[in-house]
Design a protein around this motif. Structure first.
Motif, PDB file in Angstrom:
ATOM      1  N   THR A  53     -13.703  43.059  51.815  1.00  0.00           N
ATOM      2  CA  THR A  53     -12.913  43.059  53.053  1.00  0.00           C
ATOM      3  C   THR A  53     -13.685  42.527  54.243  1.00  0.00           C
ATOM      4  O   THR A  53     -13.101  42.317  55.316  1.00  0.00           O
ATOM      5  N   LEU A  54     -14.990  42.284  54.078  1.00  0.00           N
ATOM      6  CA  LEU A  54     -15.772  41.667  55.149  1.00  0.00           C
ATOM      7  C   LEU A  54     -15.639  40.149  55.160  1.00  0.00           C
ATOM      8  O   LEU A  54     -16.181  39.481  56.039  1.00  0.00           O
ATOM      9  N   HIS A  55     -14.917  39.607  54.196  1.00  0.00           N
ATOM     10  CA  HIS A  55     -14.753  38.159  54.085  1.00  0.00           C
ATOM     11  C   HIS A  55     -14.254  37.559  55.391  1.00  0.00           C
ATOM     12  O   HIS A  55     -14.699  36.488  55.805  1.00  0.00           O
ATOM     13  N   ASP A  56     -13.316  38.247  56.026  1.00  0.00           N
ATOM     14  CA  ASP A  56     -12.830  37.835  57.349  1.00  0.00           C
ATOM     15  C   ASP A  56     -12.384  39.099  58.080  1.00  0.00           C
ATOM     16  O   ASP A  56     -11.668  39.913  57.518  1.00  0.00           O
ATOM     17  N   PRO A  57     -12.818  39.288  59.330  1.00  0.00           N
ATOM     18  CA  PRO A  57     -12.591  40.570  60.015  1.00  0.00           C
ATOM     19  C   PRO A  57     -11.116  40.851  60.285  1.00  0.00           C
ATOM     20  O   PRO A  57     -10.406  40.021  60.861  1.00  0.00           O
ATOM     21  N   VAL A  58     -10.682  42.042  59.886  1.00  0.00           N
ATOM     22  CA  VAL A  58      -9.278  42.383  60.021  1.00  0.00           C
ATOM     23  C   VAL A  58      -8.883  42.555  61.488  1.00  0.00           C
ATOM     24  O   VAL A  58      -7.707  42.420  61.838  1.00  0.00           O
ATOM     25  N   ARG A  59      -9.861  42.820  62.360  1.00  0.00           N
ATOM     26  CA  ARG A  59      -9.526  42.940  63.792  1.00  0.00           C
ATOM     27  C   ARG A  59      -8.931  41.639  64.335  1.00  0.00           C
ATOM     28  O   ARG A  59      -8.106  41.663  65.262  1.00  0.00           O
ATOM     29  N   TRP A  60      -9.336  40.505  63.762  1.00  0.00           N
ATOM     30  CA  TRP A  60      -8.782  39.230  64.207  1.00  0.00           C
ATOM     31  C   TRP A  60      -7.415  38.982  63.580  1.00  0.00           C
ATOM     32  O   TRP A  60      -6.647  38.153  64.073  1.00  0.00           O
ATOM     33  N   LYS A  61      -7.098  39.710  62.516  1.00  0.00           N
ATOM     34  CA  LYS A  61      -5.735  39.655  61.982  1.00  0.00           C
ATOM     35  C   LYS A  61      -4.778  40.363  62.946  1.00  0.00           C
ATOM     36  O   LYS A  61      -3.722  39.841  63.288  1.00  0.00           O
ATOM     37  N   THR A  62      -5.143  41.576  63.346  1.00  0.00           N
ATOM     38  CA  THR A  62      -4.261  42.316  64.253  1.00  0.00           C
ATOM     39  C   THR A  62      -4.146  41.596  65.600  1.00  0.00           C
ATOM     40  O   THR A  62      -3.088  41.610  66.234  1.00  0.00           O
ATOM     41  N   HIS A  63      -5.224  40.958  66.035  1.00  0.00           N
ATOM     42  CA  HIS A  63      -5.180  40.166  67.270  1.00  0.00           C
ATOM     43  C   HIS A  63      -4.169  39.029  67.133  1.00  0.00           C
ATOM     44  O   HIS A  63      -3.328  38.809  68.015  1.00  0.00           O
ATOM     45  N   ALA A  64      -4.234  38.298  66.002  1.00  0.00           N
ATOM     46  CA  ALA A  64      -3.319  37.176  65.792  1.00  0.00           C
ATOM     47  C   ALA A  64      -1.875  37.652  65.702  1.00  0.00           C
ATOM     48  O   ALA A  64      -0.964  37.007  66.248  1.00  0.00           O
ATOM     49  N   ILE A  65      -1.665  38.783  65.050  1.00  0.00           N
ATOM     50  CA  ILE A  65      -0.315  39.330  64.912  1.00  0.00           C
ATOM     51  C   ILE A  65       0.249  39.712  66.289  1.00  0.00           C
ATOM     52  O   ILE A  65       1.388  39.371  66.629  1.00  0.00           O
ATOM     53  N   GLY A  66      -0.556  40.416  67.072  1.00  0.00           N
ATOM     54  CA  GLY A  66      -0.104  40.812  68.402  1.00  0.00           C
ATOM     55  C   GLY A  66       0.173  39.623  69.305  1.00  0.00           C
ATOM     56  O   GLY A  66       1.182  39.595  70.035  1.00  0.00           O
ATOM     57  N   HIS A  67      -0.708  38.628  69.280  1.00  0.00           N
ATOM     58  CA  HIS A  67      -0.549  37.427  70.109  1.00  0.00           C
ATOM     59  C   HIS A  67       0.720  36.675  69.717  1.00  0.00           C
ATOM     60  O   HIS A  67       1.417  36.115  70.573  1.00  0.00           O
TER      61      HIS A  67
END
Length: 403
Positions: A375-389
């Motif tokens: 799960t460190l392959h790509d940070p999930v915090r940037w997933k939630t950021h993209a979803i919110g944006h």
């Protein structure tokens, strides 16, 4: 002159053209992968025979369109194949993940001749391996490797890491900057002079993926086997497809952890002294915990299936900025939940089993180590950021292989 598409002989591979047959094949391979999974993890034994079976039974070409001789199966089937296999051995699941991302890249960016020859090679049993990002750069998209024109032809020099699949590949695929400074993807049939694949992956989890170093020293590259990377403006499904597979692997890790947890609680754990029950399986707090994790996993799997369905309903000939963004967001939503439940299930497993669950002979710690590493392959915090944006400001996510 040597034909750049005359690759060495590959494993003879079947072609799976029915979704249920592919899922059945994956389920059968997953059952075989359970045997020895703990020993492979603890002793870093590569699943070479299982990987060869993956290729031989036709799973390696299920996403290749039928026009090129492949299975032409759905993204839902692709995700389910990875989920099933990863529930037994997520290292076996991760090794071919880049193979499928590269198939998508060839479909999106390759010329007609490149698509025909490269994808037919895949159908015949060739495996594509990743010469991954570079370890000592500013960020994962920073490329220092160079593909330069010389008197002897194109030559590639650089060093890569996180090269999952390279050690087991027939064709190494890696990025480099050309003379004009633009990035390109080079396809290098293996073995090749100047290519050194080093088995130096030492991660705490996903221990048998061989995701280590690839060194390239003046490697000859045929101009017919380079595909320029697209501009940031061009719509693509490469990132969404790659991330769908990542999410499926995490969902598989969660399923494997939960399955082992239930078996261990039933057979090998004992209740806490204050529970006043005969079996740990009757502890009311543990039952509630298992109920929560099971519900979270069901939700994650539902989002995974929904994301695959979004991809399945996009016409590749009508790909747009809008529908490619919608696909990326749908996959990102699935990735958020699969990440969370993989970590929670693998940690709760040890809590539910008690101290004896940490004993080396059980190998249960591998689930958390695999979940934490993958799960460190790509940070999930940037997933939630993209979803919110996306939902709040109608801003489409950046286009690359990680979204």
């Amino acid at each position: 002159m040597t034909n750049p598409f005359d690759f060495p002989e590959a494993i003879q591979a079947a072609v799976l053209t029915e979704d249920d047959k592919a899922i059945q094949a994956a389920r059968s391979l997953a059952e075989k992968a359970k045997v020895g999974a703990v020993a492979r993890d603890q002793q870093r034994i590569y699943p070479r025979e299982l990987l060869d079976q993956f290729t031989q039974i036709g799973l390696g070409s299920i996403s290749v369109p039928r026009a090129f001789g492949g299975g032409g199966l759905s993204y839902q089937t692709l995700a389910e194949v990875f989920r099933l296999i990863s529930a037994s051995d997520p290292s076996l699941g991760q090794i071919p993940q880049n193979h499928f991302g590269l198939i998508q890249f060839i479909l999106g960016e390759g010329s007609a001749a490149q698509q025909q020859k490269l994808l037919q090679a895949v159908v015949s049993g060739k495996r594509l391996g990743n010469g991954g990002p570079e370890k000592n750069t500013r960020h994962t998209r920073d490329v220092q490797a160079r593909l330069l024109s010389t008197e002897q032809g194109l030559r590639l020099t650089g060093e890569k890491f996180y090269s999952t699949g390279a050690l087991f590949a027939d064709i190494l695929v890696t990025t480099a900057l050309q003379d004009n400074g633009l990035p390109t993807m080079a396809f290098i049939p293996l073995p090749a002079e100047g290519v050194q694949i080093i088995d130096d992956w030492s991660g705490i989890g996903q221990r048998t993926t061989a995701s280590g170093t690839v060194r390239l020293e003046q490697v000859a590259v045929d101009p017919a086997l380079i595909i320029p990377l697209p501009s940031a403006e061009k719509p693509t499904l490469r990132g969404a497809v790659s991330q769908l597979i990542q999410a499926a692997i995490d969902a598989g890790i969660a399923q494997g952890a939960l399955d082992d947890a239930l078996e261990f609680v039933r057979s090998s754990s004992r209740p806490w002294v204050d529970a006043n029950v005969e079996r740990n399986a009757d502890d009311p707090y543990l039952l509630a915990d298992i109920g929560r994790i099971s519900t979270e996993l069901s939700a994650a799997n539902a989002l995974l299936k929904r994301a695959a369905n979004v991809l399945d309903n996009i016409d590749p000939l009508a790909l747009s900025v809008e529908n490619s963004a919608r696909a990326s967001i749908a996959v990102a939503e699935a990735k958020v939940l699969t990440t969370d439940v993989a970590l929670r299930a693998s940690e709760k497993l040890l809590e539910w089993g008690g101290s004896r669950a940490t004993l080396l002979r059980h190998g249960l710690d591998r689930h958390w180590r695999n979940a934490r590493t993958h799960t460190l392959h790509d940070p999930v915090r940037w997933k939630t950021h993209a979803i919110g944006h996306y939902y709040l400001n109608a801003v489409y996510p950046t286009r690359h292989a990680w979204i």
